[in-house]
Design a protein around this motif. Structure first.
Motif, PDB file in Angstrom:
ATOM      1  N   ALA A  36       0.839  -1.202   0.000  1.00  0.00           N
ATOM      2  CA  ALA A  36       0.000   0.000   0.000  1.00  0.00           C
ATOM      3  C   ALA A  36       0.874   1.252   0.000  1.00  0.00           C
ATOM      4  O   ALA A  36       0.574   2.221  -0.707  1.00  0.00           O
ATOM      5  CB  ALA A  36      -0.924  -0.006   1.212  1.00  0.00           C
ATOM      6  N   GLN A  37       1.963   1.242   0.775  1.00  0.00           N
ATOM      7  CA  GLN A  37       2.860   2.393   0.796  1.00  0.00           C
ATOM      8  C   GLN A  37       3.525   2.583  -0.561  1.00  0.00           C
ATOM      9  O   GLN A  37       3.646   3.715  -1.049  1.00  0.00           O
ATOM     10  CB  GLN A  37       3.922   2.217   1.875  1.00  0.00           C
ATOM     11  CG  GLN A  37       3.393   2.359   3.276  1.00  0.00           C
ATOM     12  CD  GLN A  37       4.436   2.081   4.325  1.00  0.00           C
ATOM     13  OE1 GLN A  37       5.554   1.683   4.004  1.00  0.00           O
ATOM     14  NE2 GLN A  37       4.083   2.285   5.586  1.00  0.00           N
ATOM     15  N   ASN A  38       3.960   1.496  -1.179  1.00  0.00           N
ATOM     16  CA  ASN A  38       4.585   1.602  -2.501  1.00  0.00           C
ATOM     17  C   ASN A  38       3.596   2.117  -3.535  1.00  0.00           C
ATOM     18  O   ASN A  38       3.947   2.915  -4.407  1.00  0.00           O
ATOM     19  CB  ASN A  38       5.142   0.244  -2.933  1.00  0.00           C
ATOM     20  CG  ASN A  38       6.375  -0.153  -2.153  1.00  0.00           C
ATOM     21  OD1 ASN A  38       7.042   0.691  -1.560  1.00  0.00           O
ATOM     22  ND2 ASN A  38       6.674  -1.433  -2.126  1.00  0.00           N
ATOM     23  N   ARG A  39       2.345   1.662  -3.440  1.00  0.00           N
ATOM     24  CA  ARG A  39       1.322   2.128  -4.380  1.00  0.00           C
ATOM     25  C   ARG A  39       1.072   3.626  -4.199  1.00  0.00           C
ATOM     26  O   ARG A  39       0.977   4.375  -5.170  1.00  0.00           O
ATOM     27  CB  ARG A  39       0.035   1.344  -4.176  1.00  0.00           C
ATOM     28  CG  ARG A  39      -1.030   1.658  -5.203  1.00  0.00           C
ATOM     29  CD  ARG A  39      -2.282   0.814  -4.996  1.00  0.00           C
ATOM     30  NE  ARG A  39      -1.994  -0.605  -5.166  1.00  0.00           N
ATOM     31  CZ  ARG A  39      -2.302  -1.540  -4.274  1.00  0.00           C
ATOM     32  NH1 ARG A  39      -2.900  -1.216  -3.153  1.00  0.00           N
ATOM     33  NH2 ARG A  39      -2.027  -2.799  -4.512  1.00  0.00           N
ATOM     34  N   ALA A  40       0.998   4.060  -2.942  1.00  0.00           N
ATOM     35  CA  ALA A  40       0.782   5.483  -2.670  1.00  0.00           C
ATOM     36  C   ALA A  40       1.969   6.309  -3.150  1.00  0.00           C
ATOM     37  O   ALA A  40       1.802   7.389  -3.723  1.00  0.00           O
ATOM     38  CB  ALA A  40       0.552   5.698  -1.182  1.00  0.00           C
TER      39      ALA A  40
END
Length: 57
Positions: A36-40
């Motif tokens: 999720a952090q990488n996607r954000a």
């Protein structure tokens, strides 16, 4: 005496399985959070890339 050892072994095996399952769940949750952090981060970099390219034009 032998019965006490088998009960102890059974409980130690249960504790081992619970800790293994808990560890697997924890690792899965960490992986989901990092994804999720990488996607954000990718989305914010993508948006920043669009705004900087728009300013250059």
């Amino acid at each position: 005496m032998g019965a006490r050892g088998t009960v102890g072994d059974k409980w130690s095996q249960r504790i081992l399985w619970f800790s293994a399952i808990g560890t697997a769940i924890s690792l899965y949750m960490v992986a989901v959070e990092r994804q999720a952090q990488n996607r954000a981060r990718a989305m914010s970099e993508g948006l920043m890339g669009e705004t900087t390219s728009g300013e250059e034009v």
